[in-house]
Design an enzyme around this catalytic site. Sequence first.
Site, PDB file in Angstrom:
ATOM      1  N   GLU A  52       0.813  -1.222   0.012  1.00 49.49           N
ATOM      2  CA  GLU A  52       0.195   0.027  -0.123  1.00 49.49           C
ATOM      3  C   GLU A  52       0.834   1.192  -0.192  1.00 49.49           C
ATOM      4  O   GLU A  52       2.009   1.113   0.539  1.00 49.49           O
ATOM      5  CB  GLU A  52      -1.133  -0.062   1.025  1.00 49.49           C
ATOM      6  CG  GLU A  52      -1.915  -1.190   1.423  1.00 49.49           C
ATOM      7  CD  GLU A  52      -2.670  -1.173   2.488  1.00 49.49           C
ATOM      8  OE1 GLU A  52      -2.630  -0.003   3.107  1.00 49.49           O
ATOM      9  OE2 GLU A  52      -3.286  -2.205   2.578  1.00 49.49           O
ATOM     10  N   ALA A  59       2.472   1.515   3.297  1.00 50.73           N
ATOM     11  CA  ALA A  59       2.637   0.393   3.968  1.00 50.73           C
ATOM     12  C   ALA A  59       3.597  -0.880   2.883  1.00 50.73           C
ATOM     13  O   ALA A  59       3.062  -1.460   2.177  1.00 50.73           O
ATOM     14  CB  ALA A  59       1.624  -0.794   4.257  1.00 50.73           C
ATOM     15  N   THR A  95       1.722  -5.419 -10.453  1.00 55.41           N
ATOM     16  CA  THR A  95       2.225  -6.029 -11.300  1.00 55.41           C
ATOM     17  C   THR A  95       0.982  -6.694 -12.035  1.00 55.41           C
ATOM     18  O   THR A  95       0.342  -7.451 -11.359  1.00 55.41           O
ATOM     19  CB  THR A  95       3.168  -7.000 -11.139  1.00 55.41           C
ATOM     20  OG1 THR A  95       4.361  -6.314 -10.612  1.00 55.41           O
ATOM     21  CG2 THR A  95       3.740  -7.676 -12.612  1.00 55.41           C
ATOM     22  N   ARG A 135      10.254 -15.269  -3.988  1.00 56.38           N
ATOM     23  CA  ARG A 135      11.814 -14.624  -3.864  1.00 56.38           C
ATOM     24  C   ARG A 135      12.677 -15.320  -4.712  1.00 56.38           C
ATOM     25  O   ARG A 135      13.406 -14.623  -5.426  1.00 56.38           O
ATOM     26  CB  ARG A 135      12.276 -14.564  -2.465  1.00 56.38           C
ATOM     27  CG  ARG A 135      11.481 -13.554  -1.797  1.00 56.38           C
ATOM     28  CD  ARG A 135      11.679 -13.251  -0.264  1.00 56.38           C
ATOM     29  NE  ARG A 135      11.056 -12.136   0.173  1.00 56.38           N
ATOM     30  CZ  ARG A 135      10.473 -12.016   1.521  1.00 56.38           C
ATOM     31  NH1 ARG A 135      10.723 -12.694   2.305  1.00 56.38           N
ATOM     32  NH2 ARG A 135      10.031 -10.702   1.597  1.00 56.38           N
ATOM     33  N   GLY A 158      31.326   2.110 -22.411  1.00 54.13           N
ATOM     34  CA  GLY A 158      31.648   3.378 -22.678  1.00 54.13           C
ATOM     35  C   GLY A 158      30.649   4.229 -23.330  1.00 54.13           C
ATOM     36  O   GLY A 158      29.207   3.944 -23.050  1.00 54.13           O
ATOM     37  N   GLU A 179       9.275  -7.769  -4.231  1.00 56.12           N
ATOM     38  CA  GLU A 179       9.554  -9.098  -3.297  1.00 56.12           C
ATOM     39  C   GLU A 179      10.420  -8.896  -2.072  1.00 56.12           C
ATOM     40  O   GLU A 179      11.075  -9.817  -1.621  1.00 56.12           O
ATOM     41  CB  GLU A 179       9.808 -10.317  -4.031  1.00 56.12           C
ATOM     42  CG  GLU A 179       8.954 -10.666  -4.953  1.00 56.12           C
ATOM     43  CD  GLU A 179       7.607 -10.839  -4.522  1.00 56.12           C
ATOM     44  OE1 GLU A 179       6.554  -9.999  -4.806  1.00 56.12           O
ATOM     45  OE2 GLU A 179       7.258 -12.031  -3.617  1.00 56.12           O
ATOM     46  N   GLY A 180      10.405  -7.484  -1.363  1.00 55.17           N
ATOM     47  CA  GLY A 180      11.252  -7.362  -0.438  1.00 55.17           C
ATOM     48  C   GLY A 180      12.519  -6.847  -0.847  1.00 55.17           C
ATOM     49  O   GLY A 180      13.089  -7.415  -1.441  1.00 55.17           O
ATOM     50  N   THR A 181      12.733  -5.489  -0.402  1.00 46.40           N
ATOM     51  CA  THR A 181      13.848  -5.005  -0.607  1.00 46.40           C
ATOM     52  C   THR A 181      15.200  -5.780  -0.244  1.00 46.40           C
ATOM     53  O   THR A 181      15.002  -6.640   0.687  1.00 46.40           O
ATOM     54  CB  THR A 181      14.201  -3.713   0.059  1.00 46.40           C
ATOM     55  OG1 THR A 181      14.181  -3.814   1.206  1.00 46.40           O
ATOM     56  CG2 THR A 181      12.918  -2.405  -0.584  1.00 46.40           C
TER      57      THR A 181
END
Lengths: 417, 363
Positions: free
Chosen positions: A141, A144, A174, A271, A370, A394-396
């Site tokens: 959210e 959250a 997603t 994960r 480059g 999916e969780g930092t």
Amino acid sequence: MINFEIPARIKQELMMVEMVANQVMRPRSRYLDEHEHERPTEFINMMWPAVKEQNRRQIERLKQNGAAAKEKSGPSTALLRLILLIEQMSWGDAGQYLCVPGGGLGGAAVEAVGTPEQKIRFLSRFAEGDEPSWGAMAITEPDAGSDNSSMRTTAVLDPETNEWIINGEKIFITSGTLSLKESNGFCVVWATVDPKAGRGGIKSFIVEANTPGVTVSPGLEKLGIRASDTVILTFEDVRVPYDNLLGSAEVREQTGKAGFAGAMKTFDASRPAVAASAMGIARAALEFVKEKLAEEGITVDYTKPTHKMTAFERELVMMEGLYKSAWLLTLKSVAAMTHGEGNRLEASMSKAHAGMVVTKISQKAVELLGPLGYSRELLAEKFMRDAKINDIYEGTRQINLLIVARAILGYSRKELK
Amino acid sequence: MLDFRLDEEQKMLSDTIHRFAEERVRKVFRHADEDGKIPADVIKAGWEIGVLPSFIPETYGGFGEPSAVTAAIAYEQFAYGDLAAALNILAPSAVAMAVLRAGTEAQKEAHLPLFCEDKLPKIAAALTEPSILYDPFDLKTTATPDGDEVILHGVKSVVPLADQADTFLVYVNEGGRTQAYFIPAGTPGLTIGERDKLMGIRALPTFKLHLDNVSVPAENRLGGADGINFSTLLNYSRVAMGALAVGMARAGYEYARDYAKQRVQFGEPIAHRQSIAFMLAEMAIDIDGARMMVWEAAWMLDQGQEATQAVTVMKHYVDEMVMTVADRALQTLGGYGYIREYPVELWFRNARGFATFDGLASA
């Protein structure tokens, strides 16, 4: 017995997907990146029959064997297969991969906690029909994110109609449009039935496509994975039948931590899936940079001692090491599950590491090439933009490190905040 | 099918060496580092576990078959105890596995039974050279044919236990290829230099070896007339060194983890802080990833696959990993990490060595 062999059957399937990646995904990569909200129709149509067939067989098995089937079966290669396909599709194009039809994370949630009846009822749509459909998952959210237990979306039972009434807002969803507006799909929505109960009050609900009261925002504008459909969902007095609450009656009535455990269980598979997607991009970037350097006559001599290596060679060997360590950790987390062992720690380890690794490798690839690396004429810069999301969703990385740290230290969430 | 679980025998072997590491090696290793030697009874007990004979077929006096994967599992546990002790116990493997994998039938019959006896064989391998430009594929020590003899000339370094050895297996540059020759101790022109003064692994006596136009029969060449495929032998050796690095990194990590749980500052264990906890989590991840890379390279070698790329990539990753982990372990202990009463500074000194250690053991 230690073994790094991938089953031949899966390898064969991977060759097919590699063909799709080369012939369908890559030619559309740049266009779809620059036309953010267009759909990767060629890829979707190409994949739908195969996805449908795979799901059809799964539903068949479900119908035949019923509830006991899952407990009885031995090592299952299903997750391994999925992980390898995700890696190969993400190698092709990470944004398009996310539009692959089928249940996606929503389907995985039904798989993880749904009753056999719910599985058949909700997942059959991914096994039939001329038109593809999608599943989505809504936990995050606006206020959250990592702290998803503080979500404010509510589900209140209307005893008169025996329906749940859902209110709230979900962000970064997603395939939200694909699942709710553009197909006969569904979204698994996480909401609390008791805001005072914290984690214990959180349950998951199926909201099907075209349910009144659901608003799907226009697609969010992102750094990368632009072909992926990412939206905000708003729920205003959305009514769903009582049985759309996922899980057995026991789980449904449980309070305490059990209700939230479903989301956590989904992460054990999702994960490694994100880690695999990350590794697909990492491999793409690494192969791309090696190809471009080879065109300039630069290749790595793996027998040279460090002091004789060129700067290019050192960087490439470092990148390959990072790549290998993350890929093997990903396989490890899958292998554990395949052999029926818990993999929560391994899942977070692979996700934390793969997110970091793909970020670093893709950035290095742009650097090493480059001016060409930075140019939008080539794909290196796109890999770098696509890569970063794997370090976040999916969780930092930090949330996964926190999970790893708690596990290795034997700490509760109170002891290690 | 993908599987990363040890089989029963590997589990038993791993447990046995782990117990040896905890009960014998850890009791003496700190003092051994100061003392410059490991008590003989500890080395003897480690040797008697019989890891090396378990890789040598019965025909040659052993009781098993070589497996680089099993070796990696075993060696990790030895180094978990102590790196210097591990290198002491495993030094014979550098010769034995080379002979087993590349020796002629006659060489196998002559040498391999020596590695299956109760006592540590007195034979040492000499690969590295005391030069910034050391390159195992372009050695400065040369071999020049001279009739039925070969003349060997140059300087080798970090030769473990050279003072006790009665035979050396010396790697040389022979017309651009790296080859190896057996040289009996006492051969004219062969002298053992002073003991190396190293930053770490101080409990392991290592020496320079001077070869001043040493003449040996051409048949002393490992592998006979065809010689050896050095690249393959080096791969096996690097898998062994990788496994040792993983074991030592794990020792440092576990020590720091346990310390962080009991060290109280600001009224609670420092492990309650993310800055410490995240360092530990990253250490655990790096070690696990490195172990998987060592195992994969070992598995590829066991399958007879070409593994040079995998081994090189693994070596670079593992060498950096072990240094980083040791550094973070020390950092976790703060000031106490810098004090020699604690073992962490020892691991920190040992760790950097992996970038230069070559050919000291083999899987």
